[in-house]
Design a protein around this motif. Structure first.
Motif, PDB file in Angstrom:
ATOM      1  N   ALA A 165       0.883  -1.161   0.000  1.00 43.74           N
ATOM      2  CA  ALA A 165       0.000   0.000   0.000  1.00 43.74           C
ATOM      3  C   ALA A 165       0.923   1.214   0.000  1.00 43.74           C
ATOM      4  N   GLU A 166       0.355   2.412   0.093  1.00 44.16           N
ATOM      5  CA  GLU A 166       1.191   3.610   0.009  1.00 44.16           C
ATOM      6  C   GLU A 166       2.325   3.586   1.024  1.00 44.16           C
ATOM      7  N   ASP A 167       2.034   3.197   2.247  1.00 46.29           N
ATOM      8  CA  ASP A 167       3.001   3.329   3.327  1.00 46.29           C
ATOM      9  C   ASP A 167       3.316   1.992   4.004  1.00 46.29           C
ATOM     10  N   GLU A 168       3.004   0.895   3.350  1.00 45.66           N
ATOM     11  CA  GLU A 168       3.125  -0.394   4.031  1.00 45.66           C
ATOM     12  C   GLU A 168       3.421  -1.506   3.025  1.00 45.66           C
ATOM     13  N   THR A 169       4.268  -2.441   3.447  1.00 46.99           N
ATOM     14  CA  THR A 169       4.527  -3.655   2.676  1.00 46.99           C
ATOM     15  C   THR A 169       4.317  -4.821   3.612  1.00 46.99           C
ATOM     16  N   MET A 170       3.619  -5.845   3.143  1.00 46.48           N
ATOM     17  CA  MET A 170       3.433  -7.012   3.998  1.00 46.48           C
ATOM     18  C   MET A 170       3.423  -8.286   3.183  1.00 46.48           C
ATOM     19  N   VAL A 171       3.753  -9.367   3.870  1.00 47.34           N
ATOM     20  CA  VAL A 171       3.768 -10.686   3.266  1.00 47.34           C
ATOM     21  C   VAL A 171       2.652 -11.491   3.934  1.00 47.34           C
ATOM     22  N   MET A 172       1.868 -12.192   3.118  1.00 43.27           N
ATOM     23  CA  MET A 172       0.840 -13.079   3.657  1.00 43.27           C
ATOM     24  C   MET A 172       1.015 -14.449   3.018  1.00 43.27           C
ATOM     25  N   GLN A 173       0.661 -15.480   3.765  1.00 45.80           N
ATOM     26  CA  GLN A 173       0.763 -16.839   3.249  1.00 45.80           C
ATOM     27  C   GLN A 173      -0.500 -17.173   2.465  1.00 45.80           C
ATOM     28  N   VAL A 174      -0.311 -17.845   1.324  1.00 43.27           N
ATOM     29  CA  VAL A 174      -1.437 -18.267   0.490  1.00 43.27           C
ATOM     30  C   VAL A 174      -1.800 -19.696   0.902  1.00 43.27           C
ATOM     31  N   GLU A 175      -3.042 -19.890   1.318  1.00 42.33           N
ATOM     32  CA  GLU A 175      -3.534 -21.208   1.744  1.00 42.33           C
ATOM     33  C   GLU A 175      -4.604 -21.685   0.775  1.00 42.33           C
ATOM     34  N   GLY A 176      -4.883 -22.975   0.813  1.00 43.72           N
ATOM     35  CA  GLY A 176      -5.968 -23.529   0.015  1.00 43.72           C
ATOM     36  C   GLY A 176      -5.494 -24.039  -1.333  1.00 43.72           C
ATOM     37  N   GLU A 177      -6.457 -24.530  -2.102  1.00 48.20           N
ATOM     38  CA  GLU A 177      -6.184 -25.104  -3.418  1.00 48.20           C
ATOM     39  C   GLU A 177      -6.501 -24.094  -4.510  1.00 48.20           C
ATOM     40  N   GLU A 178      -5.996 -24.356  -5.693  1.00 48.69           N
ATOM     41  CA  GLU A 178      -6.259 -23.499  -6.855  1.00 48.69           C
ATOM     42  C   GLU A 178      -7.765 -23.264  -6.990  1.00 48.69           C
ATOM     43  N   GLY A 179      -8.157 -22.029  -7.151  1.00 44.66           N
ATOM     44  CA  GLY A 179      -9.571 -21.702  -7.294  1.00 44.66           C
ATOM     45  C   GLY A 179     -10.267 -21.443  -5.974  1.00 44.66           C
TER      46      GLY A 179
END
Length: 84
Positions: A40-54
């Motif tokens: 975002a303008e003032d923020e960087t973050m990492v999130m984990q991707v969970e689940g299956e394709e779709g």
């Protein structure tokens, strides 16, 4: 907010219930797990991707040290990648 036409955007609600738009800068894998790099303008973050394709969703990484180490490793990988 100005949106770049070539990026995907996601809206995230923080702990205080505020909504914020983040651009999906990159999707990458590390140690068998998938992650999304969001900015975002003032923020960087990492999130984990969970689940299956779709049927995927993002999960916050609660440990700031883990989050920063993933971000650092991603930055190193990008810097070392051969230019095309």
């Amino acid at each position: 907010m100005m949106h770049d036409e070539h990026r995907d955007y996601i809206t995230i609600k923080d702990e205080q219930g505020n909504l914020k738009d983040f651009a999906v800068e990159a999707l990458f894998e590390m140690e068998g797990r998938s992650y999304a790099l969001l900015t975002a303008e003032d923020e960087t973050m990492v999130m984990q991707v969970e689940g299956e394709e779709g049927d995927q969703y993002l999960v916050g990484i609660s440990d700031p040290v883990e989050s920063q180490s993933i971000l650092d490793a991603y930055q190193i990988a990008v810097e070392e990648a051969p230019a095309e």
